[in-house]
Design a protein around this motif. Structure first.
Motif, mmCIF file in Angstrom:
data_model
loop_
_atom_site.group_PDB
_atom_site.id
_atom_site.type_symbol
_atom_site.label_atom_id
_atom_site.label_comp_id
_atom_site.label_asym_id
_atom_site.label_seq_id
_atom_site.Cartn_x
_atom_site.Cartn_y
_atom_site.Cartn_z
ATOM 1 N N PHE A 1 21.936 67.400 66.792
ATOM 2 C CA PHE A 1 23.103 66.519 66.840
ATOM 3 C C PHE A 1 22.747 65.043 66.647
ATOM 4 C CE2 PHE A 1 24.042 70.357 69.172
ATOM 5 C CZ PHE A 1 25.270 70.722 68.652
ATOM 6 N N CYS A 2 21.477 64.773 66.408
ATOM 7 C CA CYS A 2 21.082 63.377 66.207
ATOM 8 C C CYS A 2 21.303 62.988 64.748
ATOM 9 C CB CYS A 2 19.622 63.174 66.609
ATOM 10 S SG CYS A 2 18.475 64.223 65.700
ATOM 11 N N THR A 3 20.872 61.793 64.373
ATOM 12 C CA THR A 3 20.980 61.320 62.996
ATOM 13 C C THR A 3 19.580 61.061 62.456
ATOM 14 O OG1 THR A 3 21.061 58.971 63.583
ATOM 15 C CG2 THR A 3 23.157 60.187 63.573
ATOM 16 N N TRP A 4 19.495 60.918 61.144
ATOM 17 C CA TRP A 4 18.178 60.659 60.545
ATOM 18 C C TRP A 4 17.603 59.338 61.041
ATOM 19 C CZ3 TRP A 4 17.355 56.290 57.668
ATOM 20 C CH2 TRP A 4 18.464 55.644 57.120
ATOM 21 N N GLU A 5 18.468 58.380 61.384
ATOM 22 C CA GLU A 5 17.978 57.103 61.906
ATOM 23 C C GLU A 5 17.215 57.284 63.213
ATOM 24 O OE1 GLU A 5 21.910 55.937 59.767
ATOM 25 O OE2 GLU A 5 21.126 57.633 60.918
ATOM 26 N N ASP A 6 17.628 58.261 64.010
ATOM 27 C CA ASP A 6 16.935 58.519 65.278
ATOM 28 C C ASP A 6 15.491 58.942 65.049
ATOM 29 O OD1 ASP A 6 19.112 57.990 67.065
ATOM 30 O OD2 ASP A 6 19.993 59.898 66.497
ATOM 31 N N ILE A 7 15.243 59.626 63.937
ATOM 32 C CA ILE A 7 13.875 60.045 63.618
ATOM 33 C C ILE A 7 13.057 58.849 63.145
ATOM 34 C CG2 ILE A 7 12.449 61.510 62.137
ATOM 35 C CD1 ILE A 7 14.817 63.492 62.074
ATOM 36 N N VAL A 8 13.607 58.093 62.213
ATOM 37 C CA VAL A 8 12.891 56.928 61.683
ATOM 38 C C VAL A 8 12.563 55.935 62.809
ATOM 39 C CG1 VAL A 8 13.074 54.916 60.174
ATOM 40 C CG2 VAL A 8 13.838 57.150 59.357
ATOM 41 N N GLU A 9 13.520 55.731 63.696
ATOM 42 C CA GLU A 9 13.328 54.775 64.795
ATOM 43 C C GLU A 9 12.577 55.392 65.979
ATOM 44 O OE1 GLU A 9 17.257 53.419 65.739
ATOM 45 O OE2 GLU A 9 17.642 52.716 63.693
ATOM 46 N N VAL A 10 12.265 56.677 65.889
ATOM 47 C CA VAL A 10 11.569 57.422 66.943
ATOM 48 C C VAL A 10 12.303 57.262 68.283
ATOM 49 C CG1 VAL A 10 9.328 58.010 67.930
ATOM 50 C CG2 VAL A 10 9.409 56.905 65.710
ATOM 51 N N ASN A 11 13.564 57.659 68.272
ATOM 52 C CA ASN A 11 14.337 57.733 69.508
ATOM 53 C C ASN A 11 13.780 58.917 70.293
ATOM 54 O OD1 ASN A 11 16.297 58.521 71.454
ATOM 55 N ND2 ASN A 11 17.918 57.514 70.301
ATOM 56 N N SER A 12 13.033 58.624 71.351
ATOM 57 C CA SER A 12 12.279 59.672 72.045
ATOM 58 C C SER A 12 13.166 60.794 72.576
ATOM 59 C CB SER A 12 11.466 59.064 73.189
ATOM 60 O OG SER A 12 12.319 58.427 74.136
ATOM 61 N N LYS A 13 14.388 60.456 72.979
ATOM 62 C CA LYS A 13 15.304 61.488 73.474
ATOM 63 C C LYS A 13 15.595 62.505 72.370
ATOM 64 C CE LYS A 13 17.722 58.091 76.377
ATOM 65 N NZ LYS A 13 19.007 57.372 76.538
#
Length: 514
Positions: A483-495
């Protein structure tokens, strides 16, 4: 268009809320698909979809049309290079496409209980139409909200606050918008549904006249034949640029789904609302969120909606949890038996009752081991966004780890590192941002799912973005829900990184056995 004669042919499972399959709805959906995707070169051999017969079910069988329709409803949900689009794809590739479509549909708010790749391959019509309806509804209603149309502030009624609009579903807002124009037309008529209340076309005639009186007159009201009158309504709508598969018979028969589509098409073309500068300023203030917080709110909201809790659908996380009931239902879904419903106030028409429920939210959160220092029941009742996000994240984390056998986060990270050559220290490791660690992890689950020609070194922003979008689609193709977005991966959103790795673990547990 020809008049479609409604004919009930199936009864749909109540779980997805679509109660009958009709020939006219099938025809309407086919026409919407053909119109929406008409310029896509990948679909040249599949479009147009014939409105009658089995063509719709045969055309969606490969999953390509469904993936494309989801991206039309919510652009960027699916990394299109990950779709298997060749004409001679095998059953493995078809299943990948259908898994991708089903899990992507879940991530944009569709309820996909009981829908599996086999359901679509075997052409189970009621399930396919139920899924298509949900996607089309999101497509047509995605802009019926305060963010896209701040002028909707005009719909706030006496005794309400602007925030009350955020609690409303797009369909409820659409009805209120319709009635706003009817009120200003000077009529006592009101629309409470898109079935019986619109059959005589009077309300449509007045709505269109309010929006554009110069091109939409009220002469239809003098026509006694309801089919001819409905035809006049469609003619007026076409005159102002509204495109819709609606037919006179759809209006006269009160087909709810096709009339929602028609009303939404009118709204999307021109809502006909004019707000003052002060009203627009107030709306902007209400919607002023940080980007990461907005992404998390959407991710958590879609996760809750994916749980398939009866009678619960979150339209706005911050507003919909303020009475405590929604969170209590989620807690009881995640850990059945936790909530003692005899202690819960089901009618939350008073602040004290909302405080009591939110007190239970805190109590049960502690029972589940959540860290809630400085968090109280008033934080929920007052809609304090960061604290709400923090609590819901702990619910997501609890449910995610429970899904993979209540592993610790440390054990999960150790498991991931055991399957890849490029190691990561933890969920915050910045090297994860180039995408290669996660791609290698999913490749360890099913190597056939990876097209290495699509994987970049991840050394520049464009490469990181492509890898991250590919990761989202890989997880979904293999049957995972993210349910996350690709930006969460690039920004390394740890959650979000933790949930993706947990998804990979869950797929590894179940993939080969299934």
């Amino acid at each position: 268009m020809d008049l479609f004669v409604a004919k009930v042919t199936q009864e749909l499972n109540r779980e997805i809320g679509y109660h009958s399959v009709t020939d006219e709805e099938k025809a309407g959906f086919a026409n919407i698909i053909s119109h929406t995707l008409r310029d896509d070169p990948d679909l040249a051999a599949l479009l147009p979809v014939k409105p009658f017969g089995k063509d719709l079910f045969e055309k969606v069988r490969t999953g390509v049309i469904l993936c494309k329709l989801i991206n039309a409803a919510h652009p960027g949900t699916i990394f299109e290079k990950a779709i298997n689009i060749k004409s001679n794809i095998n059953i493995f590739q078809i299943t990948e496409n259908l898994n991708l479509a089903i899990n992507a549909a879940k991530s944009i708010g569709c309820t996909v209980v009981s829908i599996h790749p086999e359901s679509i391959i075997e052409q189970r019509e009621y399930l396919i139409l139920g899924l298509i309806w949900q996607i089309i509804k999101i497509l047509m209603l995605s802009k019926v909200n305060l963010k896209n149309h701040p002028e909707l502030v005009k719909l706030v009624e006496e005794g309400e606050e602007l925030s009350d609009l955020l609690k409303m579903s797009p369909e409820v807002i659409l009805l209120r918008w319709f009635n706003y124009h009817l009120k200003h037309a000077g009529t006592t008529r009101r629309v409470n549904n898109f079935e019986n209340d619109i059959k005589d076309s009077e309300c449509y005639t007045l709505l269109l006249n309010q929006i554009d009186p110069s091109r939409c007159d009220k002469s239809a009201l003098t026509i006694e034949d309801l089919n001819i009158r409905a035809g006049k309504v469609i003619e007026n709508a076409t005159r102002i640029g509204v495109e819709s598969p609606i037919t006179p018979n759809n209006i006269v028969s009160g087909n709810s789904k096709l009339n929602i589509i028609f009303a939404a098409a009118i709204f999307n073309n021109n809502p006909g609302l004019h707000a003052t500068e002060q009203e627009l300023y107030e709306a902007a203030g209400l919607l002023n969120d940080d980007a990461e917080g907005t992404r998390e709110e959407r991710a958590f909201r879609m996760w809750i909606n994916s749980l398939g809790i009866e009678g619960l659908y979150i339209n706005n996380l911050y507003e919909d949890v303020r009475d405590g009931l929604a969170i209590l239902k989620v807690i009881d879904k995640v850990e059945p038996g936790t909530v003692n419903w005899k202690r819960v106030e089901m009618k939350t028409n008073h602040r004290l009752k909302r405080l009591a429920n939110c007190g239970l939210v805190i109590e049960y959160g502690r029972t589940l081991g959540f860290t809630l220092v400085g968090v109280g029941n008033m934080d929920f009742v007052d809609g304090r966004k960061k604290l709400i996000l923090g609590y819901v994240w702990q619910l997501v984390r609890y449910a995610t780890l429970k899904l993979i056998g209540s592993m610790t986060e440390e054990a999960l990270m150790k498991w991931a590192n055991s399957r890849v050559t490029t190691k990561a220290n933890n969920f915050r490791d910045k090297s994860i941002g180039n995408g290669r660690f996660l791609i290698e992890l999913f490749a360890s689950v099913e190597s056939r799912a990876i097209n290495w020609d699509l994987v970049t070194p991840g050394e520049d922003p464009e490469g990181k973005e492509q890898n991250s979008k590919y990761i989202m689609s890989l997880a979904r193709k293999l049957g995972g829900s993210v349910f996350c977005t690709w930006e969460d991966i690039v920004e390394v959103n740890s959650k979000m990184i933790m949930t993706i790795i947990a998804t990979a673990h869950h797929i590894a547990q179940t993939y080969h056995s299934s």
